[in-house]
Design a protein around this motif. Sequence first.
Motif, PDB file in Angstrom:
ATOM      1  N   GLY B  67     -11.328   5.215   5.477  1.00  0.00           N
ATOM      2  CA  GLY B  67     -11.649   5.436   4.066  1.00  0.00           C
ATOM      3  C   GLY B  67     -11.098   4.302   3.215  1.00  0.00           C
ATOM      4  O   GLY B  67     -10.104   3.674   3.569  1.00  0.00           O
ATOM      5  N   GLY B  69     -10.501   3.263  -1.065  1.00  0.00           N
ATOM      6  CA  GLY B  69     -10.661   3.483  -2.500  1.00  0.00           C
ATOM      7  C   GLY B  69     -10.909   2.147  -3.160  1.00  0.00           C
ATOM      8  O   GLY B  69     -11.942   1.522  -2.955  1.00  0.00           O
ATOM      9  N   THR B  72      -6.383  -1.440  -3.316  1.00  0.00           N
ATOM     10  CA  THR B  72      -5.167  -2.010  -3.908  1.00  0.00           C
ATOM     11  C   THR B  72      -3.921  -1.684  -3.086  1.00  0.00           C
ATOM     12  O   THR B  72      -2.818  -2.088  -3.441  1.00  0.00           O
ATOM     13  CB  THR B  72      -4.917  -1.477  -5.336  1.00  0.00           C
ATOM     14  OG1 THR B  72      -4.633  -0.079  -5.257  1.00  0.00           O
ATOM     15  CG2 THR B  72      -6.118  -1.714  -6.237  1.00  0.00           C
ATOM     16  N   SER B 133      -0.907  -0.040 -10.688  1.00  0.00           N
ATOM     17  CA  SER B 133      -2.283  -0.453 -10.419  1.00  0.00           C
ATOM     18  C   SER B 133      -3.290   0.536 -10.997  1.00  0.00           C
ATOM     19  O   SER B 133      -4.458   0.519 -10.620  1.00  0.00           O
ATOM     20  CB  SER B 133      -2.469  -0.533  -8.901  1.00  0.00           C
ATOM     21  OG  SER B 133      -2.045   0.687  -8.302  1.00  0.00           O
ATOM     22  N   THR B 138      -7.733   4.279  -7.058  1.00  0.00           N
ATOM     23  CA  THR B 138      -8.479   5.534  -7.166  1.00  0.00           C
ATOM     24  C   THR B 138      -7.593   6.735  -6.857  1.00  0.00           C
ATOM     25  O   THR B 138      -6.552   6.609  -6.204  1.00  0.00           O
ATOM     26  CB  THR B 138      -9.640   5.547  -6.161  1.00  0.00           C
ATOM     27  OG1 THR B 138      -9.096   5.551  -4.829  1.00  0.00           O
ATOM     28  CG2 THR B 138     -10.554   4.335  -6.338  1.00  0.00           C
ATOM     29  N   SER B 483       1.345  -5.396 -11.660  1.00  0.00           N
ATOM     30  CA  SER B 483       2.415  -5.836 -10.781  1.00  0.00           C
ATOM     31  C   SER B 483       2.568  -4.862  -9.640  1.00  0.00           C
ATOM     32  O   SER B 483       2.068  -3.753  -9.696  1.00  0.00           O
ATOM     33  CB  SER B 483       3.709  -5.863 -11.575  1.00  0.00           C
ATOM     34  OG  SER B 483       4.103  -4.550 -11.828  1.00  0.00           O
ATOM     35  N   ALA B 485       3.684  -2.064  -7.984  1.00  0.00           N
ATOM     36  CA  ALA B 485       4.388  -0.859  -8.365  1.00  0.00           C
ATOM     37  C   ALA B 485       4.702  -0.854  -9.811  1.00  0.00           C
ATOM     38  O   ALA B 485       5.543  -0.380 -10.363  1.00  0.00           O
ATOM     39  CB  ALA B 485       5.676  -0.725  -7.593  1.00  0.00           C
TER      40      ALA B 485
HETATM   41  C1  LIG Z   1      -0.614  -4.612  -8.552  1.00  0.00           C
HETATM   42  C2  LIG Z   1      -0.335  -3.397  -7.779  1.00  0.00           C
HETATM   43  C3  LIG Z   1       0.558  -2.452  -8.267  1.00  0.00           C
HETATM   44  C4  LIG Z   1       0.820  -1.292  -7.574  1.00  0.00           C
HETATM   45  N1  LIG Z   1       1.685  -0.371  -8.074  1.00  0.00           N
HETATM   46  C5  LIG Z   1       1.916   0.777  -7.408  1.00  0.00           C
HETATM   47  C6  LIG Z   1       2.814   1.764  -7.923  1.00  0.00           C
HETATM   48  O1  LIG Z   1       3.386   1.630  -8.997  1.00  0.00           O
HETATM   49  N2  LIG Z   1       3.026   2.883  -7.195  1.00  0.00           N
HETATM   50  C7  LIG Z   1       2.397   3.083  -6.014  1.00  0.00           C
HETATM   51  O2  LIG Z   1       2.619   4.123  -5.419  1.00  0.00           O
HETATM   52  N3  LIG Z   1       1.560   2.180  -5.506  1.00  0.00           N
HETATM   53  C8  LIG Z   1       1.305   1.030  -6.158  1.00  0.00           C
HETATM   54  N4  LIG Z   1       0.438   0.104  -5.637  1.00  0.00           N
HETATM   55  C9  LIG Z   1      -0.219   0.380  -4.361  1.00  0.00           C
HETATM   56  C10 LIG Z   1      -1.616   1.020  -4.478  1.00  0.00           C
HETATM   57  O3  LIG Z   1      -2.194   0.749  -5.725  1.00  0.00           O
HETATM   58  C11 LIG Z   1      -1.558   2.526  -4.283  1.00  0.00           C
HETATM   59  O4  LIG Z   1      -1.163   2.802  -2.951  1.00  0.00           O
HETATM   60  C12 LIG Z   1      -2.872   3.247  -4.545  1.00  0.00           C
HETATM   61  O5  LIG Z   1      -2.674   4.619  -4.422  1.00  0.00           O
HETATM   62  C13 LIG Z   1      -3.984   2.837  -3.612  1.00  0.00           C
HETATM   63  O6  LIG Z   1      -5.209   3.295  -4.137  1.00  0.00           O
HETATM   64  P1  LIG Z   1      -6.586   2.626  -3.707  1.00  0.00           P
HETATM   65  O7  LIG Z   1      -7.680   3.381  -4.343  1.00  0.00           O
HETATM   66  O8  LIG Z   1      -6.572   1.179  -3.968  1.00  0.00           O
HETATM   67  O9  LIG Z   1      -6.588   2.920  -2.154  1.00  0.00           O
HETATM   68  P2  LIG Z   1      -6.899   1.948  -0.952  1.00  0.00           P
HETATM   69  O10 LIG Z   1      -5.968   0.809  -0.910  1.00  0.00           O
HETATM   70  O11 LIG Z   1      -8.333   1.643  -0.916  1.00  0.00           O
HETATM   71  O12 LIG Z   1      -6.559   2.904   0.246  1.00  0.00           O
HETATM   72  C14 LIG Z   1      -5.251   3.359   0.469  1.00  0.00           C
HETATM   73  C15 LIG Z   1      -5.259   4.373   1.604  1.00  0.00           C
HETATM   74  O13 LIG Z   1      -5.981   5.497   1.231  1.00  0.00           O
HETATM   75  C16 LIG Z   1      -6.985   5.790   2.158  1.00  0.00           C
HETATM   76  N5  LIG Z   1      -8.081   6.374   1.393  1.00  0.00           N
HETATM   77  C17 LIG Z   1      -8.611   5.944   0.238  1.00  0.00           C
HETATM   78  N6  LIG Z   1      -9.535   6.813  -0.200  1.00  0.00           N
HETATM   79  C18 LIG Z   1      -9.581   7.812   0.696  1.00  0.00           C
HETATM   80  C19 LIG Z   1     -10.320   9.016   0.804  1.00  0.00           C
HETATM   81  N7  LIG Z   1     -11.200   9.382  -0.109  1.00  0.00           N
HETATM   82  N8  LIG Z   1     -10.095   9.801   1.872  1.00  0.00           N
HETATM   83  C20 LIG Z   1      -9.186   9.462   2.783  1.00  0.00           C
HETATM   84  N9  LIG Z   1      -8.471   8.350   2.747  1.00  0.00           N
HETATM   85  C21 LIG Z   1      -8.664   7.538   1.711  1.00  0.00           C
HETATM   86  C22 LIG Z   1      -7.273   4.500   2.834  1.00  0.00           C
HETATM   87  O14 LIG Z   1      -7.799   4.697   4.115  1.00  0.00           O
HETATM   88  C23 LIG Z   1      -5.910   3.878   2.879  1.00  0.00           C
HETATM   89  O15 LIG Z   1      -5.207   4.369   3.964  1.00  0.00           O
HETATM   90  C24 LIG Z   1       0.180  -1.073  -6.329  1.00  0.00           C
HETATM   91  C25 LIG Z   1      -0.720  -2.018  -5.843  1.00  0.00           C
HETATM   92  C26 LIG Z   1      -0.981  -3.168  -6.553  1.00  0.00           C
HETATM   93  C27 LIG Z   1      -1.949  -4.153  -6.009  1.00  0.00           C
END
Ligand SMILES: Cc1cc2nc3c(=O)[nH]c(=O)nc-3n(C[C@H](O)[C@H](O)[C@H](O)COP(=O)(O)OP(=O)(O)OC[C@H]3O[C@@H](n4cnc5c(N)ncnc54)[C@H](O)[C@@H]3O)c2cc1C
Lengths: 464, 485
Positions: B67, B69, B72, B133, B138, B483, B485
């Motif tokens: 999966g 999202g 990020t 982020s 998502t 940034s 987190a």
């Molecule tokens: C600039 C920056 C700042 C950030 N700050 C934070 C912060 O403050 N706190 C924090 O916790 N994280 C932070 N992160 C990390 C990241 O944004 C989080 O982990 C966020 O929750 C990931 O969401 P995403 O939609 O990008 O998921 P993705 O990176 O696309 O996926 C993350 C995981 O979720 C799974 N996944 C996604 N959608 C589904 C679905 N529908 N069903 C099953 N599995 C799924 C994927 O397989 C993967 O294992 C940051 C990242 C960046 C780049």
Amino acid sequence: MSSAARIAASRAGEIVGPANVIDGADELAGYEVDGLGPGAAVRPGTAEEVSELVKYAAAEKLAVIPVGARTKLDMGMPPARYDLAIDMTRMDRVISYDPGDLTLSVEPGIPLTKLAATLAEHKQFLPLAVPFFEHATVGGTLASGVDSPLRHAYGTAREFVLGLEFVSGDGALTKSGGRVVKNVSGYDLHKLMLGGIGSLGVVTRVNFKTFPRPTPARGFFAAFETMEKALELRQRIMSSKLSPLTLDLGSPGTAELFSSATAAKIVPEAVTADLPARGKWTISAGFWGSTDVSARYERDLRQMAADCGAARVDVIGEDEIPGQLGRKREFVAIVSALSPGAVVMKLSVRASQLRGAQTEARNIVAGAPIDYATLTNGAGVIYFAMLPRRAGDAAQACRQAAGQIMKAITALGGYATIVRCPLELKREISVWGVPREDFPLMQRVKRAFDPCNIFAPGRFVGGF
Amino acid sequence: MDHHLLHELEHLLGHDGVLSRPEDLLLYEYDGSVEIARPQCVVFPAKTADVVRIVELSNRYKTPIVGRGAGTGLSGGALAREGGIVVSFARMNRILEIDIENHRAVVQPGVVNADLSLAVAHAGLHFAPDPSSQRACTIGGNVSENAGGPHTLAYGVTTNHVLGLEMVMPTGELVRIGGKAADAPGYDLCGLFVGSEGTLALVTEVTVRLTRLPEAVKTLLAVYDRVDDATETVVEITARGITPAACEMLDGWTLRAVEAWVHAGFPLDSAAVLLIEVDGLREAAEEHAAQIAEVCRLHGAREVRVACDEKERDLLWKGRKNAFGAVGRLSPTYYVQDGVIPRTKLPETLREIDRIGKENGFEIGNIFHAGDGNLHPIILFDARDSKQFQRAVSTAEEIIRFCIKMGGAITGEHGVGMEKDRLMPFLFSEADIALMKRVRDEFNPAGLLNPGKIFPTGKGCGEVRVRSQRNGAETDSTHEESSPA
Ligand SMILES: Cc1cc2nc3c(=O)[nH]c(=O)nc-3n(C[C@H](O)[C@H](O)[C@H](O)COP(=O)(O)OP(=O)(O)OC[C@H]3O[C@@H](n4cnc5c(N)ncnc54)[C@H](O)[C@@H]3O)c2cc1C
């Protein structure tokens, strides 16, 4: 004692030492769960001993029930089998406490009161205001999954248990989570064990996040002629900017219970404010803060209560908080003490369904020889107590009503379970309600944790 | 990839619902981490039924499935480590229901975190988990990673706000767990699935709790000449039992990087700043702000500034939330760690990070959720120098080992993914990992869903992602990059 039980007792004795084996019939009777007694009970002193005991039980396919202070053993369904009770009360130490980090690690047999005293030295506490507080242990409290009026502000144990160490069904000493307040390392397996009534493993260590004690706290109390008005105040508070510590709605029956001599025996701390509320629906809330903050709460709450047509409003001081919170905490205990035949149900619905759920439940018992009392906490969980007015037909009416209420609440999209009831009722319906579509997933969890099905077989949802 | 499978996927989703040309796949071979892995195709389901069919196909063709999202994630969670199908939830991005009275919302997994809060702001509500982020990530990704954010100090992480899930199991079953009411009977399945990093099920719908917006917010900036004074302040704030809504720290190196770009007003000559926010009732916010300012001064803050209006507050937070982009301007490649420690160990641990960095020849920046003890050391390195990259990885590992020694953990919010799988044995025993594996195998028996994550595989840290070109271009055009987190 059967010969199998004798062998079990002697092998278990090798693990925990003969002094820690309980095999006298009288003492063993104290370990009965829904009328069924174990062949032996043992009191391990270390996690390693627990692990050895479970390994032995797994090899011999002995059914095991871990127990604490035994205040809530009647939760769930009667066990299908029961060979060995693992009594955790010897494991009652504080393992580490870092007040500056607000974290704590304890053995599960520690009584809540002892833990509270340790935390109080640093003006801290755990929001575990649960029934049978004076006796209950941490392990039993977590396993039984009971909630507390304080969940409105602090959530349930799942929000402040940081990690657990436990012995799974193969006897392996295992852990998940950790000791830090934020952690996503590995699966949160420990969450599964909260409320699992010992069906997945024996907890040997609990890591908590602690909280500063909210003192001095004050209490607010408003009485209403009708449930509708009381609910309106509840909704107003919920959507205001106030964040009270507790927010509970009691029925007239509950005001009656709380002013009884039984209540005073169980919770000796005095209350005055609730007493004149007999016959009324009540909203009670706790709050805390500086003089200014408290004044703001008081002003806003009084205003909202007046707007909702409260018949009477009171604000109580710190000295009455233990009495007010204590009665709410001990609702189930008070009901049980007043009426051994009582049935207490837990009904969880959305806020918008609180009125519908209470009305349905009331209508179902109306006309039957049953008194009822309800206490609804801030999370929208209604504790609905039915007290039969006499044995025989009234008890039968309670059983019937319980089944009907389950159906009605399920139809509203909520959950209905039975927290406490006479054994006969369990012969007719499952206290867990109808299995839901997520049941097959729970079976998989159970298989992973307890492949030989030795933990408390039969007691949990769907007959685990 | 089996062209029959591709054909079936195209038949199901249409040509614009499937990507398989190498140039299209390039975008999906990375996420926010330093890892890299290319899928064979990316599919875009529009509804739950599509997801069920995709999972069935993955089973029939014995092809891995992952999966995704917004991509990020910072631990390689959304990467197809063993190839196969990436399921992007970009098209399942509708808010299905907003239930103001009950403080609930039901959303599809592809809804962007910040969009939900925007959609309910009119009712004085928000979705509390606020990863930095949040404008991109998502809710599906938040659920999978159990994401946190600056304000989770007071409000809790994602798992504290999720009440129900609809999921497609790796076996193809469609299941609902939990719902709008509290305390679904039985095991706390939401507690297990939230944070399972996409290894147990694909999430197709999420029921969340909405939280009231506070009446008042006060944002403080405390400026220090010594890092130790800043960390000691955090220790004392915690010990006094004052829980701010957020308590973030930027060290001198990081704040200078940020200031050069964002001009948030961080004094360039300082050694550290704390960005602290309190909220609640007007009266309470005032008092807590005063108490915190007092603690800051007691511990040597040379200046404590209180944001006087919304504009100043936004600027301070912009500095915090854009730090990643700022760092990207200084170094094309950097490695962000995510250790957690007890708050009482903050001063000691930051000193140790500094020492470890110096010993290995790296300057390490620190920008992190200080109030939770959740560290984010940033190690800059040159990706063209593979030796340096390896050293960056081993330096990060040394830091994590120290966190564990302090009683901490290997990840506070970014997840284990494929980045920290090899660190799992430092924290967990064989028995611990074995039980987690048994749980995974019960739900994901064929191991086709997101393989190669969380559990140690014996493989080394992935090939490093070289992002110098991309990054330079991106940081200039988008000022909103956040940034870590
Ligand atoms: C600039 C920056 C700042 C950030 N700050 C934070 C912060 O403050 N706190 C924090 O916790 N994280 C932070 N992160 C990390 C990241 O944004 C989080 O982990 C966020 O929750 C990931 O969401 P995403 O939609 O990008 O998921 P993705 O990176 O696309 O996926 C993350 C995981 O979720 C799974 N996944 C996604 N959608 C589904 C679905 N529908 N069903 C099953 N599995 C799924 C994927 O397989 C993967 O294992 C940051 C990242 C960046 C780049």
